[in-house]
Design an enzyme around this catalytic site. Sequence first.
Site, mmCIF file in Angstrom:
data_model
loop_
_atom_site.group_PDB
_atom_site.id
_atom_site.type_symbol
_atom_site.label_atom_id
_atom_site.label_comp_id
_atom_site.label_asym_id
_atom_site.label_seq_id
_atom_site.Cartn_x
_atom_site.Cartn_y
_atom_site.Cartn_z
ATOM 1 N N ALA A 243 5.922 1.470 1.896
ATOM 2 C CA ALA A 243 4.581 1.345 2.452
ATOM 3 C C ALA A 243 3.629 1.082 1.305
ATOM 4 O O ALA A 243 3.968 1.272 0.134
ATOM 5 C CB ALA A 243 4.175 2.629 3.187
ATOM 6 N N LYS A 244 2.435 0.636 1.682
ATOM 7 C CA LYS A 244 1.461 0.276 0.653
ATOM 8 C C LYS A 244 1.214 1.430 -0.319
ATOM 9 O O LYS A 244 1.159 1.248 -1.532
ATOM 10 C CB LYS A 244 0.155 -0.115 1.330
ATOM 11 C CG LYS A 244 -0.819 -0.798 0.393
ATOM 12 C CD LYS A 244 -2.020 -1.309 1.164
ATOM 13 C CE LYS A 244 -2.850 -2.234 0.291
ATOM 14 N NZ LYS A 244 -3.925 -2.852 1.052
ATOM 15 N N ARG A 245 1.113 2.633 0.234
ATOM 16 C CA ARG A 245 0.780 3.748 -0.658
ATOM 17 C C ARG A 245 1.935 4.092 -1.599
ATOM 18 O O ARG A 245 1.760 4.820 -2.562
ATOM 19 C CB ARG A 245 0.323 4.971 0.140
ATOM 20 C CG ARG A 245 1.389 5.596 0.999
ATOM 21 C CD ARG A 245 0.856 6.853 1.698
ATOM 22 N NE ARG A 245 1.881 7.406 2.560
ATOM 23 C CZ ARG A 245 2.237 6.878 3.721
ATOM 24 N NH1 ARG A 245 1.644 5.800 4.168
ATOM 25 N NH2 ARG A 245 3.191 7.445 4.442
ATOM 26 N N GLY A 247 3.486 1.672 -3.174
ATOM 27 C CA GLY A 247 3.614 0.531 -4.071
ATOM 28 C C GLY A 247 4.147 -0.736 -3.421
ATOM 29 O O GLY A 247 4.413 -1.703 -4.135
#
Length: 462
Positions: A243-245, A247
């Site tokens: 996921a974006k959080r 990386g």
Amino acid sequence: MIRTRFAPSPTGFIHLGNIRSALFPWAFARRHGGVFILRIEDTDTERSTPQATQAILDAMAWLRLDYDEGPYFQMQRMDRYREVIADMLARGLAYHCYMAPAELDALRERQMARGDKPRYDGRWRPERARAAGLAPPAGVAPVVRFRNPEDGSVAWDDGVKGPIAIANAELDDLVIARADGTPTYNFCVVVDDIDMRITHVLRGDDHVNNTPRQINMMRALGAQPPAYAHLPTVLTPTGEKLAKRHGARGVLQYRDDGYLPEAVVNYLARLGWSHGDDEVFTPEQFVAWFDLDGLSSSPGRFDPDKLRWVNQEHIKRTPPAELGARLRPFLAGAGCDVEAGPSPADVAALLRDRAATLVEMAAAAACFYRPPVPPPGLVAQHVTDEVRPALAALHDAFADVEWSREAIGALLKSTAARHGLKPPQVMMALRALVCGTMQTPAIDAVLALVGRERVRERMRAA
Ligand code: GLU
């Protein structure tokens, strides 16, 4: 006829874990001469954005995941969903429920206090409401609920997870239309999968809990449910969900960073599927080899180093002419005037065994197009008083030696010998002067490509 779909929601940004879900239905349809459909599930109007839709379309195009139908947009199918809801109400497959949100919360709390699973108790099923003397309250807009079977179980043979059976007693009556009339997610998927005559649903296993509900709705609507295969999630190297959080980067970032689309397809395919020990393969091989048996039931871990390696392998295997064409925009991006130097195909031929990405290749190629910017001290370190006379002699001899790799190589050796030097001493000095770095392919090949006049100019400049 096999019909599959990729049904992304255009929320947030599309990362490699998301797009991987497109690969398998695409390959399955292509393998069997079937139809692959793109469906944009944009009913979450709060979170869906046109930019996210565009990124999905661009990512599909870049990876060459071509679709035969679509993109369909769920927001354009609202009339159809409303029609089906009206039909289900008319046929008693669904019913109006007037339970207020506060009432439902209170019910859930009582259930949880008793240690039960919170679930709607079916009190507005028409026969129960009648028996209990419930009458629709005035002024309350009802939701519509699907009448889920109460007995038995719903079972399917999952293409990845094997046989799964869920007791219907576990499933409550799902809301299919909200009080404002908008249809809910699980319901739209069912209508679409029926209308689009989907035969195989290959999707992420975050949807596995939706499947029994969807199958029940399909059966109620008289449709034969498709086959389902739920793909394990893609994890980060440290085991979190990608996921974006954690990386994850957008798919198109890899395009801009100089990854080849076929390498990304290769790497992502291997992340959830395997064909013997084959690590590097083309999209055509992926399609030819793809079968559901090869899908893995354990989560894949996204490994950026492995992706780089796969990319490098694809770069090595790409014919120079083709690679040159792909390198061209990256050269321009690195500020090189491509018309003022050697053909990108020749550059690619020289560098393709040494670069992991096209961005790296373009950086390494810059010295073919413009004067180098050596780090401080590099030239002084290699262009010593000891080698200067040999370099001066070379500068003059370069004026009329045959400008080929072989002739240049021979000249370097003979000149070094005549000046009592080892060839590497001369070669290092030339690397510093002509390329501004010691990391170059064979210097005779580099000089041949940089060109006679430019080489001499750079020698004089020092
Ligand atoms: N729209 C869903 C998602 O993006 C996929 C639904 C499906 O494949 O059935 O997760």
